[in-house]
Design a protein around this motif. Structure first.
Motif, mmCIF file in Angstrom:
data_model
loop_
_atom_site.group_PDB
_atom_site.id
_atom_site.type_symbol
_atom_site.label_atom_id
_atom_site.label_comp_id
_atom_site.label_asym_id
_atom_site.label_seq_id
_atom_site.Cartn_x
_atom_site.Cartn_y
_atom_site.Cartn_z
ATOM 1 N N ASP A 1 14.580 1.443 -4.846
ATOM 2 C CA ASP A 1 15.213 2.654 -4.211
ATOM 3 C C ASP A 1 15.024 2.562 -2.477
ATOM 4 N N VAL A 2 13.381 1.705 -2.077
ATOM 5 C CA VAL A 2 13.429 2.344 -0.710
ATOM 6 C C VAL A 2 13.076 1.320 0.038
ATOM 7 N N GLU A 3 13.667 1.149 1.283
ATOM 8 C CA GLU A 3 13.808 0.503 2.637
ATOM 9 C C GLU A 3 12.726 1.286 3.712
ATOM 10 N N LEU A 4 12.033 -0.496 4.078
ATOM 11 C CA LEU A 4 11.044 0.125 4.493
ATOM 12 C C LEU A 4 11.664 -0.165 6.706
ATOM 13 N N ILE A 5 11.306 0.898 6.580
ATOM 14 C CA ILE A 5 11.316 0.281 8.199
ATOM 15 C C ILE A 5 10.060 0.052 9.583
ATOM 16 N N ARG A 6 9.807 -1.274 9.900
ATOM 17 C CA ARG A 6 8.496 -1.244 10.225
ATOM 18 C C ARG A 6 8.867 -0.852 11.562
ATOM 19 N N LEU A 7 7.380 0.050 12.028
ATOM 20 C CA LEU A 7 6.559 0.872 13.453
ATOM 21 C C LEU A 7 5.545 0.640 14.064
ATOM 22 N N GLY A 8 5.701 0.436 15.221
ATOM 23 C CA GLY A 8 3.627 1.278 15.684
ATOM 24 C C GLY A 8 3.872 2.475 16.206
ATOM 25 N N GLY A 9 2.769 3.210 16.282
ATOM 26 C CA GLY A 9 2.477 4.192 16.605
ATOM 27 C C GLY A 9 3.158 4.947 15.640
ATOM 28 N N ALA A 10 1.559 5.602 14.971
ATOM 29 C CA ALA A 10 2.017 6.597 14.212
ATOM 30 C C ALA A 10 3.043 7.630 14.260
ATOM 31 N N ALA A 11 2.836 8.611 15.461
ATOM 32 C CA ALA A 11 3.594 9.782 15.981
ATOM 33 C C ALA A 11 4.781 9.256 16.244
ATOM 34 N N LEU A 12 5.573 8.092 17.114
ATOM 35 C CA LEU A 12 6.807 7.415 16.751
ATOM 36 C C LEU A 12 6.941 7.482 15.231
ATOM 37 N N LYS A 13 6.260 7.543 14.645
ATOM 38 C CA LYS A 13 7.426 7.527 13.312
ATOM 39 C C LYS A 13 7.058 8.729 13.286
ATOM 40 N N GLN B 1 16.008 9.441 11.566
ATOM 41 C CA GLN B 1 16.546 7.702 11.133
ATOM 42 C C GLN B 1 15.727 7.449 10.441
ATOM 43 N N ALA B 2 14.747 7.770 9.326
ATOM 44 C CA ALA B 2 14.088 7.677 8.288
ATOM 45 C C ALA B 2 13.666 9.264 7.333
ATOM 46 N N ASP B 3 13.431 8.688 6.325
ATOM 47 C CA ASP B 3 13.645 9.719 5.685
ATOM 48 C C ASP B 3 12.268 10.408 4.917
ATOM 49 N N CYS B 4 11.249 9.280 5.183
ATOM 50 C CA CYS B 4 9.878 10.138 5.128
ATOM 51 C C CYS B 4 8.894 8.773 5.907
ATOM 52 N N TYR B 5 7.496 9.328 5.934
ATOM 53 C CA TYR B 5 6.601 8.055 6.767
ATOM 54 C C TYR B 5 5.501 8.359 6.239
ATOM 55 N N VAL B 6 5.036 7.100 5.462
ATOM 56 C CA VAL B 6 3.513 7.375 4.460
ATOM 57 C C VAL B 6 2.638 7.005 5.175
ATOM 58 N N ARG B 7 1.214 7.585 5.634
ATOM 59 C CA ARG B 7 0.417 7.137 6.372
ATOM 60 C C ARG B 7 -0.463 6.766 5.115
ATOM 61 N N VAL B 8 -1.364 5.276 5.443
ATOM 62 C CA VAL B 8 -2.376 5.413 4.118
ATOM 63 C C VAL B 8 -2.975 4.863 5.016
ATOM 64 N N ASP C 1 0.811 -1.235 -0.237
ATOM 65 C CA ASP C 1 -0.292 0.331 0.331
ATOM 66 C C ASP C 1 1.238 1.130 -0.254
ATOM 67 N N VAL C 2 1.864 1.052 0.525
ATOM 68 C CA VAL C 2 3.226 1.726 0.659
ATOM 69 C C VAL C 2 4.029 2.647 -0.460
ATOM 70 N N LEU C 3 4.150 1.172 -0.955
ATOM 71 C CA LEU C 3 5.335 1.240 -2.268
ATOM 72 C C LEU C 3 4.862 1.319 -3.415
ATOM 73 N N LYS C 4 3.574 1.058 -4.201
ATOM 74 C CA LYS C 4 2.972 1.519 -4.985
ATOM 75 C C LYS C 4 3.010 2.994 -5.158
ATOM 76 N N LEU C 5 3.185 3.545 -3.589
ATOM 77 C CA LEU C 5 3.063 4.963 -4.014
ATOM 78 C C LEU C 5 4.285 5.325 -4.511
ATOM 79 N N PHE C 6 5.411 4.950 -4.552
ATOM 80 C CA PHE C 6 6.888 5.900 -5.125
ATOM 81 C C PHE C 6 7.130 4.271 -6.492
ATOM 82 N N THR C 7 7.810 5.831 -7.395
ATOM 83 C CA THR C 7 7.853 5.139 -8.602
ATOM 84 C C THR C 7 8.804 4.774 -8.761
ATOM 85 N N LYS C 8 10.510 4.655 -7.916
ATOM 86 C CA LYS C 8 11.677 3.628 -7.991
ATOM 87 C C LYS C 8 10.821 3.240 -6.779
#
Length: 271
Positions: A185-197, A205-212, A175-182
Protein backbone atom coordinates in the motif's frame (compact mmCIF):
# COMPACT_ATOMS: atom_id res chain seq x y z
CA UNK A 1 24.74 32.17 31.84
CA UNK A 2 22.27 31.61 29.00
CA UNK A 3 21.29 34.68 27.03
CA UNK A 4 17.69 35.84 27.21
CA UNK A 5 15.45 34.93 24.30
CA UNK A 6 14.83 38.01 22.23
CA UNK A 7 11.44 39.02 20.92
CA UNK A 8 12.24 39.36 17.25
CA UNK A 9 10.30 41.62 14.88
CA UNK A 10 7.69 39.82 12.81
CA UNK A 11 9.31 40.93 9.56
CA UNK A 12 12.67 39.32 10.38
CA UNK A 13 11.63 36.33 8.31
CA UNK A 14 11.79 38.50 5.19
CA UNK A 15 15.39 39.37 6.06
CA UNK A 16 16.18 35.68 6.49
CA UNK A 17 14.49 34.84 3.17
CA UNK A 18 16.65 37.48 1.50
CA UNK A 19 19.80 36.01 3.06
CA UNK A 20 18.87 32.47 1.99
CA UNK A 21 18.02 33.70 -1.51
CA UNK A 22 21.33 35.51 -1.86
CA UNK A 23 23.21 32.42 -0.71
CA UNK A 24 21.16 30.38 -3.17
CA UNK A 25 22.11 32.68 -6.03
CA UNK A 26 25.77 32.23 -5.10
CA UNK A 27 25.37 28.44 -5.18
CA UNK A 28 23.44 28.60 -8.46
CA UNK A 29 26.19 30.64 -10.11
CA UNK A 30 28.84 28.10 -9.07
CA UNK A 31 26.60 25.20 -10.15
CA UNK A 32 25.98 26.68 -13.59
CA UNK A 33 29.67 27.41 -14.13
CA UNK A 34 30.38 23.76 -13.35
CA UNK A 35 33.69 24.59 -11.70
CA UNK A 36 34.00 23.96 -7.98
CA UNK A 37 36.39 22.42 -5.52
CA UNK A 38 35.39 19.26 -3.69
CA UNK A 39 36.82 17.81 -0.48
CA UNK A 40 35.91 15.09 2.01
CA UNK A 41 35.31 16.07 5.63
CA UNK A 42 36.41 14.08 8.66
CA UNK A 43 32.98 12.40 8.80
CA UNK A 44 33.46 11.17 5.19
CA UNK A 45 30.80 13.52 3.80
CA UNK A 46 31.56 15.79 0.85
CA UNK A 47 31.93 19.57 0.97
CA UNK A 48 32.39 21.91 -1.98
CA UNK A 49 33.46 25.48 -2.54
CA UNK A 50 29.76 26.26 -3.01
CA UNK A 51 28.97 25.03 0.54
CA UNK A 52 31.75 27.21 1.93
CA UNK A 53 30.83 30.31 -0.10
CA UNK A 54 27.20 30.06 1.03
CA UNK A 55 28.29 29.51 4.63
CA UNK A 56 30.46 32.61 4.60
CA UNK A 57 27.69 34.77 3.13
CA UNK A 58 25.04 33.50 5.56
CA UNK A 59 27.35 33.81 8.57
CA UNK A 60 28.25 37.41 7.79
CA UNK A 61 24.66 38.39 7.00
CA UNK A 62 23.13 36.81 10.11
CA UNK A 63 25.84 38.34 12.29
CA UNK A 64 24.95 41.74 10.88
CA UNK A 65 21.20 41.11 11.28
CA UNK A 66 21.34 39.78 14.87
CA UNK A 67 24.85 40.28 16.30
CA UNK A 68 23.89 38.86 19.71
CA UNK A 69 22.57 35.51 18.43
CA UNK A 70 25.18 32.76 17.92
CA UNK A 71 25.28 30.70 14.72
CA UNK A 72 25.67 26.94 14.37
CA UNK A 73 26.37 25.95 10.76
CA UNK A 74 27.14 22.55 9.31
CA UNK A 75 30.36 24.08 8.00
CA UNK A 76 31.34 25.49 11.40
CA UNK A 77 29.91 22.97 13.87
CA UNK A 78 33.01 22.30 15.98
CA UNK A 79 31.66 24.20 18.97
CA UNK A 80 31.97 22.47 22.37
CA UNK A 81 28.70 21.39 23.96
CA UNK A 82 29.75 23.20 27.13
CA UNK A 83 29.52 26.41 25.11
CA UNK A 84 26.42 25.52 23.10
CA UNK A 85 24.58 24.46 26.25
CA UNK A 86 24.52 28.10 27.35
CA UNK A 87 22.55 29.16 24.30
CA UNK A 88 18.85 29.81 24.79
CA UNK A 89 18.58 30.70 21.11
CA UNK A 90 20.76 30.39 18.03
CA UNK A 91 20.70 30.24 14.25
CA UNK A 92 20.93 26.72 12.84
CA UNK A 93 22.19 26.66 9.25
CA UNK A 94 22.83 24.21 6.45
CA UNK A 95 24.35 26.40 3.72
CA UNK A 96 23.81 23.72 1.06
CA UNK A 97 21.50 20.84 1.87
CA UNK A 98 22.00 18.18 -0.79
CA UNK A 99 25.71 18.52 -1.51
CA UNK A 100 25.67 15.07 -3.11
CA UNK A 101 22.90 16.21 -5.46
CA UNK A 102 24.88 19.36 -6.30
CA UNK A 103 27.97 17.29 -7.15
CA UNK A 104 25.90 14.88 -9.25
CA UNK A 105 24.42 17.73 -11.29
CA UNK A 106 20.90 17.42 -9.84
CA UNK A 107 18.74 20.46 -9.03
CA UNK A 108 17.53 19.00 -5.73
CA UNK A 109 19.47 21.11 -3.25
CA UNK A 110 18.55 24.02 -1.02
CA UNK A 111 19.65 26.56 1.59
CA UNK A 112 18.36 26.05 5.14
CA UNK A 113 18.18 28.64 7.92
CA UNK A 114 16.34 28.09 11.21
CA UNK A 115 16.08 30.00 14.47
CA UNK A 116 16.03 27.69 17.49
CA UNK A 117 14.74 28.94 20.84
CA UNK A 118 14.80 26.79 23.98
CA UNK A 119 15.68 23.66 21.95
CA UNK A 120 12.81 24.13 19.47
CA UNK A 121 12.93 25.57 15.94
CA UNK A 122 10.60 28.59 15.76
CA UNK A 123 11.48 30.05 12.35
CA UNK A 124 12.49 28.20 9.21
CA UNK A 125 13.42 29.05 5.62
CA UNK A 126 14.15 26.53 2.86
CA UNK A 127 15.21 28.08 -0.45
CA UNK A 128 15.70 25.96 -3.59
CA UNK A 129 17.82 28.14 -5.91
CA UNK A 130 17.48 26.11 -9.13
CA UNK A 131 13.69 26.05 -8.80
CA UNK A 132 13.53 29.59 -7.35
CA UNK A 133 11.09 28.33 -4.73
CA UNK A 134 11.08 29.28 -1.05
CA UNK A 135 9.27 27.52 1.79
CA UNK A 136 9.05 29.44 5.07
CA UNK A 137 7.25 29.51 8.41
CA UNK A 138 7.18 31.06 11.86
CA UNK A 139 5.67 29.29 14.85
CA UNK A 140 2.02 30.19 15.15
CA UNK A 141 1.78 31.93 11.76
CA UNK A 142 1.33 29.11 9.23
CA UNK A 143 3.59 27.73 6.50
CA UNK A 144 3.98 29.23 3.04
CA UNK A 145 5.47 28.57 -0.39
CA UNK A 146 6.77 31.52 -2.39
CA UNK A 147 7.08 31.07 -6.14
CA UNK A 148 7.25 33.76 -8.84
CA UNK A 149 6.61 36.42 -6.20
CA UNK A 150 3.39 34.81 -4.96
CA UNK A 151 2.91 33.42 -1.45
CA UNK A 152 0.58 30.44 -0.98
CA UNK A 153 -0.23 28.95 2.42
CA UNK A 154 0.47 25.23 2.40
CA UNK A 155 -1.11 22.33 4.29
CA UNK A 156 0.07 18.76 4.75
CA UNK A 157 -3.28 16.95 4.82
CA UNK A 158 -3.21 15.11 1.48
CA UNK A 159 -6.26 13.13 0.41
CA UNK A 160 -6.05 9.56 -0.92
CA UNK A 161 -5.91 5.96 0.24
CA UNK A 162 -2.42 4.92 -0.90
CA UNK A 163 0.42 5.99 1.37
CA UNK A 164 2.86 8.19 -0.59
CA UNK A 165 6.35 8.13 0.91
CA UNK A 166 9.18 10.46 -0.11
CA UNK A 167 12.61 8.79 -0.15
CA UNK A 168 16.09 9.64 -1.34
CA UNK A 169 17.12 8.77 -4.89
CA UNK A 170 20.31 7.32 -3.43
CA UNK A 171 18.64 5.17 -0.80
CA UNK A 172 17.76 1.49 -1.15
CA UNK A 173 13.94 1.58 -1.06
CA UNK A 174 13.91 -1.66 0.91
CA UNK A 175 15.50 0.20 3.83
CA UNK A 176 12.31 2.28 3.95
CA UNK A 177 9.70 -0.26 2.91
CA UNK A 178 10.75 -2.72 5.62
CA UNK A 179 9.59 -0.18 8.21
CA UNK A 180 5.96 -0.39 7.06
CA UNK A 181 3.55 -3.20 7.89
CA UNK A 182 1.71 -3.07 4.52
CA UNK A 183 4.33 -2.60 1.84
CA UNK A 184 1.90 -3.15 -1.02
CA UNK A 185 0.00 0.00 0.00
CA UNK A 186 3.08 2.24 -0.23
CA UNK A 187 4.00 4.39 -3.25
CA UNK A 188 7.54 5.79 -3.25
CA UNK A 189 8.40 9.30 -4.48
CA UNK A 190 12.12 9.59 -5.26
CA UNK A 191 13.67 13.01 -4.67
CA UNK A 192 17.05 14.40 -3.65
CA UNK A 193 17.72 16.78 -0.76
CA UNK A 194 16.41 16.02 2.74
CA UNK A 195 14.72 19.37 3.25
CA UNK A 196 12.92 19.34 -0.09
CA UNK A 197 11.42 15.93 0.72
CA UNK A 198 10.11 17.37 4.00
CA UNK A 199 8.65 20.33 2.12
CA UNK A 200 6.69 18.19 -0.35
CA UNK A 201 5.10 16.55 2.70
CA UNK A 202 4.32 20.01 4.06
CA UNK A 203 2.53 20.98 0.85
CA UNK A 204 0.58 17.70 0.63
CA UNK A 205 2.36 16.03 -2.28
CA UNK A 206 3.46 13.14 -0.06
CA UNK A 207 2.18 11.69 3.21
CA UNK A 208 5.54 11.17 4.83
CA UNK A 209 9.28 11.23 4.37
CA UNK A 210 11.36 8.55 6.05
CA UNK A 211 15.07 9.10 6.59
CA UNK A 212 17.21 6.08 7.42
CA UNK A 213 20.84 7.09 7.79
CA UNK A 214 22.92 9.91 9.25
CA UNK A 215 21.74 13.52 9.21
CA UNK A 216 22.59 16.54 11.34
CA UNK A 217 20.26 18.79 13.31
CA UNK A 218 20.81 21.47 10.62
CA UNK A 219 19.05 19.15 8.14
CA UNK A 220 15.77 19.19 10.08
CA UNK A 221 15.61 22.52 11.95
CA UNK A 222 14.16 24.71 9.19
CA UNK A 223 11.93 22.00 7.64
CA UNK A 224 10.52 21.12 11.06
CA UNK A 225 8.96 24.57 11.55
CA UNK A 226 7.49 24.42 8.06
CA UNK A 227 6.00 20.94 8.41
CA UNK A 228 4.60 21.66 11.88
CA UNK A 229 2.99 24.92 10.75
CA UNK A 230 1.53 23.05 7.75
CA UNK A 231 -0.13 20.56 10.13
CA UNK A 232 2.39 17.72 10.31
CA UNK A 233 5.14 16.47 12.60
CA UNK A 234 8.82 15.47 12.59
CA UNK A 235 9.49 12.45 14.82
CA UNK A 236 12.12 9.80 15.36
CA UNK A 237 11.26 6.25 14.27
CA UNK A 238 9.87 5.57 17.76
CA UNK A 239 7.51 8.53 17.14
CA UNK A 240 9.19 10.76 19.70
CA UNK A 241 9.97 14.43 18.96
CA UNK A 242 13.43 15.35 17.72
CA UNK A 243 15.57 17.46 20.07
CA UNK A 244 18.01 20.28 19.34
CA UNK A 245 21.25 21.15 21.09
CA UNK A 246 20.50 18.80 23.98
CA UNK A 247 23.63 16.65 23.81
CA UNK A 248 27.22 16.54 22.61
CA UNK A 249 26.35 14.88 19.29
CA UNK A 250 24.52 16.92 16.66
CA UNK A 251 23.54 13.80 14.68
CA UNK A 252 19.85 13.03 14.33
CA UNK A 253 18.36 9.58 14.84
CA UNK A 254 16.48 8.00 11.95
CA UNK A 255 13.32 10.05 11.59
CA UNK A 256 9.98 10.36 9.84
CA UNK A 257 8.18 13.47 8.63
CA UNK A 258 4.42 12.89 8.70
CA UNK A 259 1.75 15.02 7.11
CA UNK A 260 -1.48 13.25 7.99
CA UNK A 261 -1.88 13.29 11.74
CA UNK A 262 -5.17 11.39 11.62
CA UNK A 263 -3.40 8.23 10.42
CA UNK A 264 -2.23 5.67 12.95
CA UNK A 265 1.50 5.93 12.28
CA UNK A 266 2.37 3.56 15.12
CA UNK A 267 0.30 0.85 13.44
CA UNK A 268 1.64 1.65 9.96
CA UNK A 269 5.20 1.34 11.28
CA UNK A 270 4.47 -1.69 13.44
CA UNK A 271 5.47 0.04 16.67
Amino acid sequence: MATAVLTLPSDIIESVINIASEAGRTIKSIFEQGQFEQHTKLDDTPVTSADLAAHQLIYQSLTQLTPDIPILSEEDADIPFSQRAQWSQYWLVDPLDGTGEFIAGSNDFSVLIALVQNHKPVLGVVYAPMKEVCYFARSGHGAFKRQQGQDTQIHSQRQGEILKVAVSRRQDPQDVLKLFTKKQDVELIRLGGAALKSCIVAEGQADCYVRVGPTGEWDTGAPQVIIEEAGGKVLDIDLKPLTYNCRESLENPNFIVVGRNQWNWAKLLGI
